[in-house]
Design a protein around this motif. Structure first.
Motif, PDB file in Angstrom:
ATOM      1  N   ASP A 136      10.751  26.543  14.373  1.00 53.42           N
ATOM      2  CA  ASP A 136      10.795  27.481  15.516  1.00 53.42           C
ATOM      3  C   ASP A 136      12.270  28.030  15.854  1.00 53.42           C
ATOM      4  O   ASP A 136      12.463  28.773  16.555  1.00 53.42           O
ATOM      5  CB  ASP A 136       9.887  26.651  16.926  1.00 53.42           C
ATOM      6  N   PRO A 176       6.196  17.406  13.062  1.00 54.85           N
ATOM      7  CA  PRO A 176       6.595  17.877  14.174  1.00 54.85           C
ATOM      8  C   PRO A 176       8.443  18.380  14.181  1.00 54.85           C
ATOM      9  O   PRO A 176       8.884  19.489  14.575  1.00 54.85           O
ATOM     10  CB  PRO A 176       6.655  16.588  15.190  1.00 54.85           C
ATOM     11  N   GLU A 177       9.095  17.355  13.514  1.00 61.22           N
ATOM     12  CA  GLU A 177      10.590  18.370  12.937  1.00 61.22           C
ATOM     13  C   GLU A 177      10.399  18.871  12.174  1.00 61.22           C
ATOM     14  O   GLU A 177      11.548  20.331  12.656  1.00 61.22           O
ATOM     15  CB  GLU A 177      10.471  17.187  12.558  1.00 61.22           C
ATOM     16  N   GLN A 178       9.423  19.606  11.196  1.00 65.44           N
ATOM     17  CA  GLN A 178       8.959  20.503  10.647  1.00 65.44           C
ATOM     18  C   GLN A 178       8.828  22.076  11.636  1.00 65.44           C
ATOM     19  O   GLN A 178       9.677  23.247  11.374  1.00 65.44           O
ATOM     20  CB  GLN A 178       8.220  20.991   9.237  1.00 65.44           C
ATOM     21  N   ARG A 179       8.024  21.255  12.346  1.00 64.98           N
ATOM     22  CA  ARG A 179       7.324  22.688  13.594  1.00 64.98           C
ATOM     23  C   ARG A 179       9.212  23.511  14.410  1.00 64.98           C
ATOM     24  O   ARG A 179       9.305  24.340  14.684  1.00 64.98           O
ATOM     25  CB  ARG A 179       6.474  22.190  13.813  1.00 64.98           C
ATOM     26  N   ARG A 180       9.584  22.670  14.287  1.00 64.36           N
ATOM     27  CA  ARG A 180      10.685  22.619  15.717  1.00 64.36           C
ATOM     28  C   ARG A 180      12.021  23.432  14.661  1.00 64.36           C
ATOM     29  O   ARG A 180      12.814  24.440  15.327  1.00 64.36           O
ATOM     30  CB  ARG A 180      11.437  21.099  16.102  1.00 64.36           C
ATOM     31  N   ARG A 181      11.708  23.147  12.759  1.00 63.18           N
ATOM     32  CA  ARG A 181      13.286  23.900  12.558  1.00 63.18           C
ATOM     33  C   ARG A 181      12.120  25.645  12.861  1.00 63.18           C
ATOM     34  O   ARG A 181      13.280  26.565  12.300  1.00 63.18           O
ATOM     35  CB  ARG A 181      12.937  22.580  11.039  1.00 63.18           C
TER      36      ARG A 181
END
Length: 226
Positions: free
Chosen positions: A9, A2-7
């Protein structure tokens, strides 16, 4: 994950904002509001402020992106030119031409402190080796400095930025480039070898003072879009 996806995005949002801003400046001029840039990028205005801090942060990111993609390749090409003097002339001409084609971005960058003579000198760094080769072969005056090349760019661009201020604000382009080509030719002619030395540059450096005087207050925003 999830953190990688947020970054990921966040990076995509930043890139969309920067590219939307470059296009908006080119089409609408320096007065384009951040709300319009956000709309074009498909993000909320809060996202723009969160990623870049303020309008100057957006402009700085735009200028750095534009320089990396449009100017740096031109400077690198000069390094492989068979004639280093011609390589310098071609590079400076190309830099002035491409920047003058985005007068609103250039004007906004100057207002935001993203384009000063000192910053131009830093960007001209790749031409240092070309200048050394030209000096060694007696193709340019032996007291010519990289910061002189930066000053040539800024002075030539001044004929563009100050020609038709209204057209810059409103995104129109009434400049046919005649003045720019004339004065750039005069400036380049002054780089030819001469037995008369140039006056010594300031020990403090106009460029250092200018960079300090116009340095963006929120310099920490400069890598937010990366």
């Amino acid at each position: 994950m999830p953190e990688q996806r947020r970054r990921a995005d966040a990076l995509r949002n930043s890139d969309r904002i920067v590219r939307a801003a470059i296009t908006a400046l080119h089409e609408s001029g320096t007065a384009v509001p951040l709300e319009e840039i956000a709309r074009r990028a498909g993000v909320g205005i809060a996202t723009v402020y969160r990623r870049f801090g303020d309008r100057d942060g957006v402009i700085l990111a735009c200028f750095e992106t534009y320089f990396a993609e449009e100017i740096e390749p031109v400077l690198q090409a000069a390094r492989v030119a068979a004639d280093p003097r011609q390589g310098l002339a071609d590079a400076l001409t190309a830099v002035v031409d491409t920047l003058s084609g985005h007068r609103a971005l250039l004007s906004a960058a100057k207002e935001a402190g993203a384009f000063t003579i000192g910053i131009a000198e830093r960007f001209m760094g790749p031409l240092g080796d070309v200048l050394t080769a030209a000096r060694e072969r007696g193709l340019v005056r032996d007291d010519l400095l990289v910061r002189d090349l930066a000053a040539i760019v800024v002075m030539a661009l001044a004929t563009t930025v100050h020609h038709g201020a209204d057209s810059v604000r409103h995104g129109t382009d009434a400049d046919d480039g005649a003045d720019r080509r004339r004065y750039l030719a005069l400036l380049l002619d002054g780089t030819r070898p001469s037995a008369v030395p140039l006056p010594r540059p300031s020990a403090v450096g106009l460029f250092a003072r200018e960079s300090t005087d116009h340095c963006p207050a929120k310099g920490a925003t400069r890598h937010h879009h990366r």
